[in-house]
Scaffold this active site. Sequence first.
Site, PDB file in Angstrom:
ATOM      1  N   LYS A  23      17.380 -12.311 -17.155  1.00 14.74           N
ATOM      2  CA  LYS A  23      16.376 -13.216 -17.188  1.00 14.74           C
ATOM      3  C   LYS A  23      16.425 -13.591 -19.013  1.00 14.74           C
ATOM      4  O   LYS A  23      16.355 -14.750 -19.296  1.00 14.74           O
ATOM      5  CB  LYS A  23      14.953 -13.226 -16.549  1.00 14.74           C
ATOM      6  N   GLY A  95       6.575 -16.832 -19.956  1.00 17.36           N
ATOM      7  CA  GLY A  95       6.179 -16.545 -21.130  1.00 17.36           C
ATOM      8  C   GLY A  95       6.920 -16.634 -22.000  1.00 17.36           C
ATOM      9  O   GLY A  95       6.887 -16.823 -23.071  1.00 17.36           O
ATOM     10  N   ARG A 123      -2.630 -16.240 -20.352  1.00 16.80           N
ATOM     11  CA  ARG A 123      -1.766 -15.110 -21.309  1.00 16.80           C
ATOM     12  C   ARG A 123      -2.055 -15.474 -22.592  1.00 16.80           C
ATOM     13  O   ARG A 123      -2.111 -16.435 -23.061  1.00 16.80           O
ATOM     14  CB  ARG A 123      -0.346 -15.180 -20.722  1.00 16.80           C
ATOM     15  N   ASP A 316       8.768  -3.866 -17.616  1.00 19.37           N
ATOM     16  CA  ASP A 316       8.944  -4.881 -16.501  1.00 19.37           C
ATOM     17  C   ASP A 316       9.270  -4.062 -15.089  1.00 19.37           C
ATOM     18  O   ASP A 316       9.186  -4.493 -14.084  1.00 19.37           O
ATOM     19  CB  ASP A 316       9.923  -5.903 -16.649  1.00 19.37           C
TER      20      ASP A 316
HETATM   21  C1  S3P Z   1      10.704 -10.792 -22.545  1.00 18.63           C
HETATM   22  C2  S3P Z   1      10.224  -9.727 -23.091  1.00 18.63           C
HETATM   23  C3  S3P Z   1       9.131  -8.630 -22.579  1.00 18.63           C
HETATM   24  C4  S3P Z   1       9.257  -8.824 -20.927  1.00 18.63           C
HETATM   25  C5  S3P Z   1       9.458 -10.378 -20.426  1.00 18.63           C
HETATM   26  C6  S3P Z   1      10.682 -10.890 -21.090  1.00 18.63           C
HETATM   27  C7  S3P Z   1      11.846 -11.282 -23.250  1.00 18.63           C
HETATM   28  O1  S3P Z   1       7.750  -9.264 -22.629  1.00 18.63           O
HETATM   29  O2  S3P Z   1       8.058  -8.032 -20.276  1.00 18.63           O
HETATM   30  O3  S3P Z   1       9.716 -10.190 -19.046  1.00 18.63           O
HETATM   31  O4  S3P Z   1      12.596 -12.145 -22.666  1.00 18.63           O
HETATM   32  O5  S3P Z   1      11.604 -11.319 -24.579  1.00 18.63           O
HETATM   33  P1  S3P Z   1       7.154  -9.076 -24.196  1.00 18.63           P
HETATM   34  O6  S3P Z   1       7.971  -9.314 -25.258  1.00 18.63           O
HETATM   35  O7  S3P Z   1       5.861  -9.651 -24.323  1.00 18.63           O
HETATM   36  O8  S3P Z   1       6.739  -7.553 -23.879  1.00 18.63           O
END
Ligand code: S3P
Length: 428
Positions: A23, A95, A123, A316
Site C-alpha cells: 500500500k 491517511g 485523525r 500496522d
Molecule cells: C504509512 C506510514 C505509517 C503506516 C501507514 C502507512 C505510509 O503511518 O501506519 O499505514 O505509507 O507512509 P505513520 O507514518 O503515520 O506512522
Amino acid sequence: MDRVTVNKVTNGLNGTISVPGDKSISHRAVMFASIANGQSEITGFLKGEDCLSTISCMKQLGVTIREEDDKIIVVGKGVKQLKEPNTILDVGNSGTTIRLLSGILASLPFSSVLIGDDSIAKRPMARVTGPLKMMNATVDGRENGRFTPLFIRGGQLQGVHYVSPIASAQVKSSILLAALNAKGTTTVTEPHRSRDHTERMLKTFGVSVEVDGESVSLKGGQALTAANIAVPGDISSAAFLLVAAAIVNKSEVTITNVGINPTRTGILDVLENMGADIRITDERFYGEEPVANITIKYTQLNATTIAGEIIPRLIDEIPAIAVLATQANGVTVIKDAEELKVKETNRIDTMVHQLKSLGANIEATSDGMKIIGPTPLRGGNVESYGDHRIGMAMALCGLISDGDVKIENTEAIAVSYPNFFEHLNELK
Ligand code: S3P
C-alpha cells in the site's frame, strides 16, 4: 454492510499465496509518477480503496492515469503542470493520501480543499500542517489546522530542519515532497527511523536524497524523471497470513514476492523471537526495494516484549500480533505504541475490547497492551469498526475459536487487501 463468519480450521492452512501490492509503495508510485516528467508504468499496484483514492485525487489535479494490461500508466508533465482542482479532493479512508498530498500541494500556486471519511475527520493533521507552516505554507483546517477539512493555498516554501517528535513516514514524506519545491535544503530528523519508501523511490525517480542515521535531507529545486515501478507484495498484508499459519496447528504457508524492506520487517523479528519456524528465500530487488519469499510452519510460540525502535517497523502489524500473543506461552508486552490510538481506529481499544469478548486475557496499557497466553478463544460477534486491519485480525480469531466468529463491516478490508477472504479460503 457485509458480514463474514469465520470458523475453526482443523486441518491446517497450507499452500502458496502472492499477496497484493504494498500500500505505501503503491501510493508513492502514483504520486511520484504524477509529478515526474514523462510516462511511468507501475506493475503490481494495489487496487485497494486507499490507493484508488490517490489515483482519483491525482486525476482531479489534471494527471492522465490509465490502466492497461494490469499496469497503471501515469503520464506526468512535472509538478508545475498540476492544476487547481474544480472540486474538493476526497481521500476516503487514506491517511497516507491526505498527508503526502498536502506536502505536494503546499508549494503549488493554487488552492485546494482536502477531506476524507469519518475516520479521517478524527485523525491528527497538525503533525503535517505544523511543519508545512514552518516552511511558510498557507495551510489551515478545522481547529487551527488540527483536523480536516484542510485548506491549502500553495506558495513559495523555505527549507527547514524539522525535528519530528514522532517516527512517522507520512510526516517525513509530506515534508520531503514539499521540500522538492522549496528554497534551500530541508532535513527531517525522527526519534527512530520510519519506513523509508519515499527516500528509496525518490532515488529511482532521479532525486538525490541524503540519509544520515535518523535524518533525511534533500535540496529543493530537483525535478523527477519518469520511472517504471514494480510494487512488491505488502508485508503488512502478508503478516495476517503469517500469523494465521503460526496459530493454526498443522499449517505451512509460503508467501511469494513480499517486500522485506528492513524498515518494515519488525513482524519477522517478532515471529523469530517468539520461536517461529520461518524461512526467507529467494531474496532479490524490485528497483530499490528488497523482496523475498517467506515460508512459515506452525509451531508453539513463546511470549515476547515489543518496544522502542521496533515499533515503527511493525506498527500496522500490531492487531495481528495481539492475536498471535493470545496463543503464545507467557506474557507479551507491547509498549511505546501510543501511535496505535490515532490509526484508522484507536487500535488499542478496538483490539483489547474485542479480544476480551472472545475470551483472551488482555489488558490495555497507556502505550500498548499486555497479553497473557495461551488462552483458547471462543466464538462471538465482533466488527471491523471500519478499520481494515481490525477486520482481518478478527478473522484470525475465527480460525482458532471454538465457536463461529461473526465479523460485521468486513467491506473495510478492501482498503488494503480486497481478496483477503479468498486467499484464506485457498489455504484451507
Ligand atoms: C504509512 C506510514 C505509517 C503506516 C501507514 C502507512 C505510509 O503511518 O501506519 O499505514 O505509507 O507512509 P505513520 O507514518 O503515520 O506512522
